[in-house]
Enzyme design. Structure first.
Site, PDB file in Angstrom:
ATOM      1  N   CYS A 193       1.413  -1.098   0.354  1.00 20.12           N
ATOM      2  CA  CYS A 193       0.473   0.160   0.101  1.00 20.12           C
ATOM      3  C   CYS A 193       1.047   1.138   0.061  1.00 20.12           C
ATOM      4  O   CYS A 193       0.701   1.983   0.029  1.00 20.12           O
ATOM      5  CB  CYS A 193      -0.870   0.070   1.289  1.00 20.12           C
ATOM      6  SG  CYS A 193      -1.966  -1.347   1.413  1.00 20.12           S
TER       7      CYS A 193
ATOM      8  N   HIS B 117      -8.620   3.999  -2.824  1.00 20.00           N
ATOM      9  CA  HIS B 117      -7.891   3.578  -2.087  1.00 20.00           C
ATOM     10  C   HIS B 117      -7.081   3.007  -3.408  1.00 20.00           C
ATOM     11  O   HIS B 117      -6.553   1.544  -3.699  1.00 20.00           O
ATOM     12  CB  HIS B 117      -7.627   2.682  -0.765  1.00 20.00           C
ATOM     13  CG  HIS B 117      -5.855   2.501  -0.466  1.00 20.00           C
ATOM     14  ND1 HIS B 117      -5.083   3.086  -0.903  1.00 20.00           N
ATOM     15  CD2 HIS B 117      -5.615   1.703   0.686  1.00 20.00           C
ATOM     16  CE1 HIS B 117      -3.959   2.612  -0.188  1.00 20.00           C
ATOM     17  NE2 HIS B 117      -4.315   1.532   0.194  1.00 20.00           N
TER      18      HIS B 117
END
Lengths: 387, 387
Positions: free
Chosen positions: B89, B333
């Site tokens: 991430c 995201h």
């Protein structure tokens, strides 16, 4: 480079079918090998940053997300920056290029680069699922698109299958002298020419194998290099050039434009040219690729790659030994590890450490990868001479 | 940094379910947006090198091999070095970190970074296949391991679900003011607390969505920055810290050690501290994560994240506005794009360009990602003040 970067450690595990080792084991062992190669020793706490080159997540890890955390888990290095780089078959050398830039920028005095790939644990169709379905390459895979270039080269320049076979013969012979090589048997030209067809003009022995492997380099800034070794090998130049995958957009199929450009960048940064190079580790994913690369890297004229190799110039006892390690063809091609391992071989060659396959009096070496549909190339020039 | 690096262009596409766009389309549009944001204009031929941040190859490309060639094909940039970075991430911001180092090293005067991820075209089980099966995280996925940290924090410090819900309420409200946000609806605390359970203490509205998106930054060296803009935003500090995935090896579950270390690196490089930061874009993958991050980034004491957020300090009109863009929670995201887009938002904030969600008089911003099983963190400090 304005701020010089040294290789102070180089280590790898033997390439091959390493079913007994997991991905983490391979990384950990390669790192340990590289550390043990640092002349004056090195502690984990000396390492300021690391890079991990791995191309296929699911083959090695059962997950596409690799991340720097894998290297951390495998080596015990933690609390430092760790980046995973992927750049197809140039993954390993491009990780080195990024690491060298960070050292040059002063962001790390000591940087570790590990390249690792686990390719043999799963059946080939699992592997193919990770590379195919690319609309821009019309579903073709590597043998097919390199074969297109080979056929065009044959037509235009009269390059022959016999000349290509010379590459297999030479690199298999070199591989038998390399303890890290996947294959340790020789092949003769007749066997290469008579082998089962893969994609014309390539037979089985024209193709590099799928291999497990890992390799590691320890880089150091000029400020600290001498605390690790009295015999550093300097990263004099790096280059990378990339074009789209889409093969229909190429001007012709006679050269790999990325190789020409990446080499030009690396030579310019190094202040060196092809004539200064004593030993080469280059991307012989197929036998023909080695012929093409010799031209594109500036070692012979365009169209003369076949004759150049057939002349014996690139054999261990020739004027410009190429792939003394056995190359991708015999040592193997565990993708993320390949470029890192090529630089390991050059470092050992320049430090006069490889015994039977030693190239005498070599001071400068060139590493080369060619990736994707001949879309990405990465070149590294290393030398014992600093400037 | 000794040789300063400026952001001279920042652009992105609206995040969301972008079924009408392919991966290449998203990259090309984000690049075009960033170019159009360069005050004095920029040509493709000005770009010396590029980085591509994409975490999942098969979701975006039907192949794990992404490589720099994708960015080349999508943007038309070619014949230059292009590296793909993946760092879970933290993929996008770590791509920026590597690009900034190369500019600092003098290897590029102008560098482009694109982060892109296509996450909505395939069903969720396809996505899960790419992240699960990790022996070192015991098969757990993100909601479960962040929930472990949340539960431990609740037990130790009395943190409440109500405090966590404040994050969702704030970030959804911010998202309605952001034209790039995936979600453009507000939620109230009651809805968050009553939402279907995902993994205790998290309900649906405690979790960030899966989103398509792409974002792009144009970086320039101090030597050339003024030919592109009179209002550069300087990359003052970058940091990354990585530990193994294995959660059984953590000292406790009360802090994300990588965040603390990455922030320390970035603050030190910048010569700045938490008190100098005016606006924050940080990794609220779950509501609780934002509370934890506030502590680990040094904005409040350990254990006080819940109170700090509940006090209103991090709202748009508070002392330290956090995630004015809507954050991962509302803006979305799309993994490779997230960190790049966070820096886009900071650049626009510092240049006073975001209208309704503008943080007044902000000169310094902090970007933060937290990745894997809280194993990787990346922090970037940007400022209109050069030193």
């Amino acid at each position: 480079m304005s701020d010089d970067v040294a290789v102070v450690g180089a280590g790898m595990i033997p390439f091959g079918e390493r079913f007994e080792l997991g991905y983490y084991d391979m990384i950990g062992r390669a790192y340990k090998e590289a550390k043990s190669h640092v002349d004056h020793g090195i502690d984990d706490s000396d390492v300021d940053a690391a890079w991990l080159g791995t191309a296929y997540g699911t083959l090695s890890n059962d997950a596409e997300i690799v991340s720097g955390a894998r290297l951390s888990g495998a080596t015990g290095l933690k609390g430092i920056p760790i980046t995973r780089v992927e750049n197809a078959c140039a993954t390993g050398s491009d990780a080195v290029r990024n690491a060298a830039a960070a050292v040059q920028a002063g962001q790390a005095d000591v940087a570790v680069v590990v390249g690792a790939e686990k390719m043999r644990d799963k059946p080939t169709d699992e592997f193919m699922k990770t590379v195919t379905n690319r609309p821009t390459t019309r579903g073709m895979t590597a043998p097919a698109f390199f074969a297109m270039y080979a056929q065009r080269h044959m037509q235009e320049y009269g390059t022959t299958r016999e000349q290509m076979a010379e590459v297999a013969v030479k690199n298999h012979a070199n591989g038998t002298k390399c303890e890290y090589s996947h294959f340790d048997f020789e092949v003769d030209a007749e066997s290469v020419l008579d082998a089962p067809r893969v994609s014309y003009p390539f037979g089985l022995y024209d193709c590099s194998p799928q291999t497990d492997g890992a390799a590691c380099l320890v880089l150091a800034s000029e400020d600290v290099a001498d605390s690790y070794t009295d015999d550093p090998v300097w990263v004099r130049g790096t280059g990378n050039s990339t074009v789209p995958y889409d093969m229909t957009k190429r001007d012709d199929y006679l050269e790999a434009e990325p190789t020409i450009e990446a080499a030009s960048q690396a030579y310019e940064m190094a202040g060196l040219g092809p004539d200064d190079v004593d030993v080469v580790e280059q991307h012989d994913c197929f036998t023909f690729t080695e012929l093409l690369n010799m031209e594109d890297l500036g070692f012979c004229e365009k169209g003369e790659g076949g004759e150049f190799v057939a002349s014996g110039a690139t054999r261990l006892d020739g004027d410009l030994p190429v792939n003394p390690s056995g190359g991708l063809k015999a040592k193997g091609h565990p993708i993320g590890a390949t470029g890192v391992a090529q630089i390991c071989e050059l470092v050992w060659q320049l430090r006069n450490e490889v015994g039977e396959r030693q190239v005498p009096d070599a001071t400068t070496g060139l590493q080369h990868n060619l990736a994707g549909s001949l879309a990405v190339s990465n070149v590294t020039v290393v030398s014992t001479e600093r400037d």
